[in-house]
Design a protein around this motif. Sequence first.
Motif, short mmCIF file in Angstrom:
data_model
loop_
_atom_site.label_atom_id
_atom_site.label_comp_id
_atom_site.label_asym_id
_atom_site.label_seq_id
_atom_site.Cartn_x
_atom_site.Cartn_y
_atom_site.Cartn_z
N ARG A 143 0.84 -1.20 0.00
CA ARG A 143 0.00 0.00 0.00
C ARG A 143 0.87 1.26 0.00
O ARG A 143 1.25 1.77 1.04
N VAL A 144 1.13 1.72 -1.20
CA VAL A 144 1.95 2.92 -1.39
C VAL A 144 1.25 3.82 -2.40
O VAL A 144 0.82 3.36 -3.46
N LEU A 145 1.17 5.10 -2.07
CA LEU A 145 0.65 6.10 -3.00
C LEU A 145 1.75 7.12 -3.26
O LEU A 145 2.28 7.72 -2.33
N VAL A 146 2.06 7.33 -4.54
CA VAL A 146 2.98 8.39 -4.96
C VAL A 146 2.20 9.31 -5.89
O VAL A 146 1.69 8.86 -6.92
N GLU A 147 2.10 10.59 -5.53
CA GLU A 147 1.31 11.49 -6.36
C GLU A 147 1.89 12.90 -6.37
O GLU A 147 2.55 13.33 -5.43
N TYR A 148 1.66 13.59 -7.48
CA TYR A 148 2.03 15.00 -7.65
C TYR A 148 3.51 15.27 -7.32
O TYR A 148 3.84 16.25 -6.68
N CYS A 149 4.38 14.39 -7.77
CA CYS A 149 5.81 14.59 -7.57
C CYS A 149 6.46 15.05 -8.88
O CYS A 149 6.01 14.67 -9.97
N THR A 150 7.51 15.85 -8.77
CA THR A 150 8.27 16.31 -9.93
C THR A 150 9.70 15.80 -9.78
O THR A 150 10.35 16.06 -8.77
N LEU A 151 10.17 15.08 -10.80
CA LEU A 151 11.43 14.37 -10.68
C LEU A 151 12.37 14.68 -11.83
O LEU A 151 12.00 14.54 -13.00
N ASN A 152 13.59 15.09 -11.48
CA ASN A 152 14.69 15.25 -12.42
C ASN A 152 15.86 14.46 -11.83
O ASN A 152 16.47 14.90 -10.85
N THR A 153 16.17 13.31 -12.40
CA THR A 153 17.04 12.38 -11.69
C THR A 153 18.21 11.89 -12.55
O THR A 153 18.16 11.89 -13.77
N GLY A 154 19.24 11.41 -11.84
CA GLY A 154 20.40 10.84 -12.51
C GLY A 154 20.23 9.39 -12.87
O GLY A 154 21.12 8.78 -13.48
N ASP A 155 19.10 8.80 -12.49
CA ASP A 155 18.78 7.41 -12.85
C ASP A 155 17.26 7.34 -13.00
O ASP A 155 16.66 8.29 -13.47
N ASP A 156 16.64 6.25 -12.59
CA ASP A 156 15.19 6.13 -12.75
C ASP A 156 14.45 7.15 -11.88
O ASP A 156 14.84 7.41 -10.74
N CYS A 157 13.36 7.68 -12.42
CA CYS A 157 12.57 8.65 -11.66
C CYS A 157 11.77 7.96 -10.55
O CYS A 157 11.89 8.32 -9.38
N ILE A 158 10.95 7.00 -10.92
CA ILE A 158 10.18 6.22 -9.95
C ILE A 158 10.37 4.75 -10.30
O ILE A 158 10.23 4.35 -11.46
N CYS A 167 2.10 12.45 -11.56
CA CYS A 167 3.52 12.77 -11.39
C CYS A 167 4.12 13.23 -12.72
O CYS A 167 3.68 12.83 -13.80
N PHE A 168 5.15 14.07 -12.61
CA PHE A 168 5.88 14.56 -13.78
C PHE A 168 7.32 14.07 -13.68
O PHE A 168 8.11 14.60 -12.91
N SER A 169 7.64 13.02 -14.44
CA SER A 169 9.01 12.56 -14.57
C SER A 169 9.65 13.38 -15.68
O SER A 169 9.56 13.04 -16.86
N GLU A 170 10.28 14.48 -15.31
CA GLU A 170 10.73 15.45 -16.30
C GLU A 170 11.97 14.98 -17.03
O GLU A 170 12.04 15.02 -18.26
N LYS A 171 12.97 14.49 -16.27
CA LYS A 171 14.19 13.95 -16.87
C LYS A 171 14.67 12.79 -16.01
O LYS A 171 14.54 12.80 -14.79
N GLY A 172 15.28 11.80 -16.66
CA GLY A 172 15.79 10.65 -15.93
C GLY A 172 15.97 9.47 -16.87
O GLY A 172 15.72 9.56 -18.07
N HIS A 173 16.41 8.35 -16.32
CA HIS A 173 16.60 7.15 -17.14
C HIS A 173 15.26 6.51 -17.47
O HIS A 173 15.03 6.10 -18.60
N GLY A 174 14.38 6.39 -16.49
CA GLY A 174 13.07 5.81 -16.72
C GLY A 174 12.00 6.66 -16.07
O GLY A 174 12.14 7.05 -14.91
N GLY A 175 10.92 6.95 -16.82
CA GLY A 175 9.82 7.67 -16.20
C GLY A 175 9.21 6.87 -15.08
O GLY A 175 9.02 7.35 -13.96
N PHE A 176 8.90 5.60 -15.37
CA PHE A 176 8.47 4.64 -14.36
C PHE A 176 9.07 3.29 -14.71
O PHE A 176 8.98 2.84 -15.85
N THR A 177 9.65 2.62 -13.71
CA THR A 177 10.39 1.38 -13.95
C THR A 177 10.01 0.31 -12.94
O THR A 177 9.88 0.59 -11.74
N ILE A 178 9.83 -0.90 -13.42
CA ILE A 178 9.77 -2.07 -12.55
C ILE A 178 11.12 -2.76 -12.63
O ILE A 178 11.55 -3.18 -13.70
N GLY A 179 11.82 -2.87 -11.51
CA GLY A 179 13.10 -3.58 -11.49
C GLY A 179 14.29 -2.65 -11.36
O GLY A 179 14.13 -1.47 -11.08
N SER A 180 15.52 -3.21 -11.52
CA SER A 180 15.73 -4.59 -11.94
C SER A 180 15.92 -5.56 -10.77
O SER A 180 16.18 -6.73 -10.98
#
Length: 487
Positions: free
Chosen positions: A267-282, A307-320
Motif C-alpha cells: 500500500r503505497v501512494l505516490v502522487e504529484y511529484c516532480t522528478l529530475n534524476t540521474g537514474d530512474d525517476c520512480i 507525477c511529472f518525470s521530467e528527466k531521468g533514465h526511466g519515467g516509471f520502472t519495474i526492477g531490476s
Amino acid sequence: MKLNWIISLVVVVMGMQGCRSIPVEKQLDKILLRADQVGAGQMPAEPEKVRSPFMAWDVQRPTFPTRQDTVWPAENIQTKLDQLAAQGGGTLVLKGHHHTGRITLRSHINLQLDAGSVLEFESEIEDFLPVVFTRNEGVELYSLGACIYANGAENIAVTGWGKVIGPGDGSIRSKTMTHDVIEKIVDSNTPVERRIYDGKTADFIFPPALIAPINCKKVWIEGVSLERTVFWNIVPTYCEDVVIRGVRIQSIGIPRGDGIDIESCNRVLVEYCTLNTGDDCIAVKAGRGYDGLRVNRPSENIVVRYCFSEKGHGGFTIGSETAGMAKQVYVHDCVFGKTNVGIRFKTRRPRGGGGSAMRFERIRMRDVESALRWDMLGQAQHVGNQANRDFEVQKNALTPRFSNIQIKDIYIDAAKDCIKIEGIPESVLDDVRIDRVFGRGDRYLSVKDAKNIKIKNSVFVCKDTSVSTTNVSGLIQDRVRVMTEAP
C-alpha cells in the motif's frame, strides 16, 4: 468520474463500424493531462481516494500529538527528536540552515521543514556511525543507512516546504562501493548481522539514501525538495501505508540517483511529484538475487498518479531488483518528459523477479528514447554472458518472469522505439495487452521472446514501420495503423 466517462465514450466511438471517428491522436491529446497539470506545483491540499483496479484506499492525513517544538541551527536535531519521542511524539519544526549527521525518526513524530529551511547532511562516514540495518540495492546489510532513517517506527512524517541536501565531497562519496555488483561483494550465505560495512571492516561503505524508513507503518512524506543525494533519494523498505506527495527531486548528473524507489512495501501512494534524476525517476523493487529470495517480500498495491518525470533514465520502472516480485501496480495520469525510457520493465537473469497484475493508463510521453520497453537481459558489464539471449540458461529459482500487463491510452509524442520487447528464451514475456496508443517515432515494433502480445485500436507514425520478431507466438494486431506520415 468525468474522465472515466469521456474514455468510455471514446471506446464506443472507436468500436462503431461504418461511422466517422475522431483520430486516436486527437482523442488522446485532448483527454490526457499535460506537464503543467501534474507534478508538485499542482498538488491539492488533500489526496483523493485511491481507485485502483486492485484495491480501494481512503487515504487519510496522519495525526500527531498536539505538542510542538522548534529546533534552530545551534541545536541538536536528534536530541530534540528523542525528547519529543519520550513525551509521546508531536511535531518538530526546523528553522534555518542545519548541518547534521544521520537523523533517526521515532514513532508519532512529524519532522516539519519550515519554508526556507535547509537540512544539509555532513559528508564523512563518522557522521553516520554506528552502522544500522538497511537494504542497499536489494541486499540486506549494515552500513550507513539513510540521512533521514527510521526502523520499526509507526506514524512518522517528513513534511513542509524546506530543502533536504545530501552529503557533499568527503569520505562517504570517496569510499562508496563502485568496483563491482553488490551480489559479488555481499555473500548471500553470510548472516545479515555479520555483513558490516563501516569503512573499517572493508575499505568501502554502502552509501546512505536521503530518506529511507525500513520496517515502518504509516509513513507520510510531503512537500519537501531533495537534492545532491549520494544514492537513491526516497526509499521506503518493508513498509506499509506509505504516502509520498508533492516532493521535488533534483539529482541530475548523479549516478544511481534514483528519485523514488519502493522496496518490498504494501500500500503505497505516490502522487504529484516532480522528478529530475540521474537514474530512474520512480521505480518498484523487491530484493535482489538469493538474498531477495530469502526475504521473499513483494512490492504490492502501489499507485502512482499525477507525477511529472521530467528527466531521468526511466519515467516509471519495474526492477531490476524484484526477486520478491512486484504486483498490483497501477500507474495513471502521469507525464514523462525527456526520459530515456517511458515505461520500463527490467529484470536480470542472476537477480530474479519480475511481476504481474499491472495496469498503466492515461500517460503522455514527450521525448523518450524507448516508450514501452521490456529489458529482461541487461548489459554484459553487469551480468556477463547472461546478457546474451543465445547464452543458454536453464530455469532456476532466479528465473525472471513478467505477465498480465495492461497498457492503454498512451500518447507518445516522439521516441526512437515505440515498443521494444526483449524477453528471455527460458521465460518469455507473457500476456501483454496494449490498447489505444498513438506513437510517433523512428521504429514501431521489435519483439523477442514473447507470447500473447495484443496491440489494438492504435496508430503509429514511424520511419521504420516493420515488425521485427524472434521467438514470438500469439502476436495480434487488431485495428492498428502504421504509417510513415500522419494522414
